[in-house]
Enzyme design. Structure first.
Site, PDB file in Angstrom:
ATOM      1  CG  LEU A 153      26.822  74.055  17.896  1.00 46.41           C
ATOM      2  CD1 LEU A 153      27.298  73.911  16.451  1.00 46.41           C
ATOM      3  CD2 LEU A 153      26.604  72.687  18.518  1.00 46.41           C
ATOM      4  CG  ASP A 154      30.592  73.459  24.055  1.00 46.81           C
ATOM      5  OD1 ASP A 154      29.851  74.319  24.563  1.00 46.81           O
ATOM      6  OD2 ASP A 154      30.688  72.294  24.477  1.00 46.81           O
ATOM      7  NE  ARG A 155      37.937  79.557  20.356  1.00 45.18           N
ATOM      8  CZ  ARG A 155      38.793  80.483  20.760  1.00 45.18           C
ATOM      9  NH1 ARG A 155      38.707  80.960  21.987  1.00 45.18           N
ATOM     10  NH2 ARG A 155      39.729  80.940  19.963  1.00 45.18           N
TER      11      ARG A 155
END
Length: 254
Positions: free
Chosen positions: A56-58
């Site tokens: 998952l993106d930050r």
């Protein structure tokens, strides 16, 4: 003292956790001076090694699953690579989004290793549905009122920043997206509505358990900021809850 991570599911092979927005999953060349990572926090909390199998993106919050041994990690990693996991996201976007649409814009990778022009364009497919919308009597840009939508998003491929890029390309950027969104709307949500973050959350994940063969379906609630926003906009009926269900029936990606 850091609050413990919220565990959504755990057995002897897997653990699923609610990843907070703004937290990197693991160390990378993009981490800079960061000292806190989801992988290390979860390892310390459980007292054992954990193995990531997807990303998952930050700035994205929501459900992430980790394997608890290398063999399970290999099998579950294949499930994600072969697109046999069903993912569900909720996103708040600018404008009144489409009722139901398949976005199939090819995307170049954004890994920073080469100029984007030199990267091949890869197939990318995302299903989007508008669940609700709201019109606020506030002028944020050139219009006297401002409209926003709650979108359900199901990516069928896993390109980097796929959801953010697809919705922006379609004309409905996600609120809080500094790169692909609109700064004036991002500032309005941060300063007036208490949401200084990307309003994208991974709320659902279904896949075949790599050991038991049962279909594991995970649901993840929203964090406090997004929950308050949904209630303010009259979207409380769309709030997901923390849940884990196992079924004998095979997983359908239809």
């Amino acid at each position: 003292m850091t609050n413990p991570l919220s565990l959504l599911y755990r057995d002897e092979h897997l653990v699923a956790v609610h990843k907070p927005a703004g937290l990197l999953v693991h160390r990378s060349k993009l981490a800079g001076g960061e000292r806190e990572f989801l992988l290390q926090r979860l390892r310390d909390q459980l007292g054992q090694r954990v193995y990531p199998v997807h990303r998952l993106d930050r700035p994205t919050s929501g459900v992430m699953v980790f394997a608890l041994d290398s063999a399970t990690a290999a099998r579950l990693g294949e499930t994600f690579t072969e697109r046999r996991a069903a993912k569900r996201y909720l996103a708040v976007v600018r404008g009144v989004g489409p009722v139901h649409e398949w976005l199939d814009y090819a995307l170049r990778e954004e890994d920073g290793s080469r100029p984007k022009a030199e990267m091949p364009a890869l197939e990318a497919l995302t299903e989007v549905k508008r669940l609700d919308s709201v019109e606020l009597p506030v002028q944020v840009d050139r219009y006297p009122s401002s409209r926003y939508s709650l979108m359900e998003v199901r990516p069928l491929t896993g390109r980097r920043h796929q959801i953010r890029r697809h919705l922006s390309r379609r004309g409905y950027p996600i609120i809080g997206d500094a790169k692909h969104g609109k700064g004036n709307h991002n500032r309005f949500f941060a300063e007036r509505l208490g949401c200084p973050r990307l309003l994208l959350a991974a709320v659902g994940l279904s896949f075949e358990h790599p050991v038991t063969g049962r279909c594991l379906t995970l649901s993840c609630s929203l964090d406090a900021a997004m929950t308050t926003l949904f209630q303010h906009f009259g979207w409380a009926g769309h709030l997901p809850s923390d849940r884990a269900d196992c079924a004998e029936a095979p997983l359908s990606l239809a």
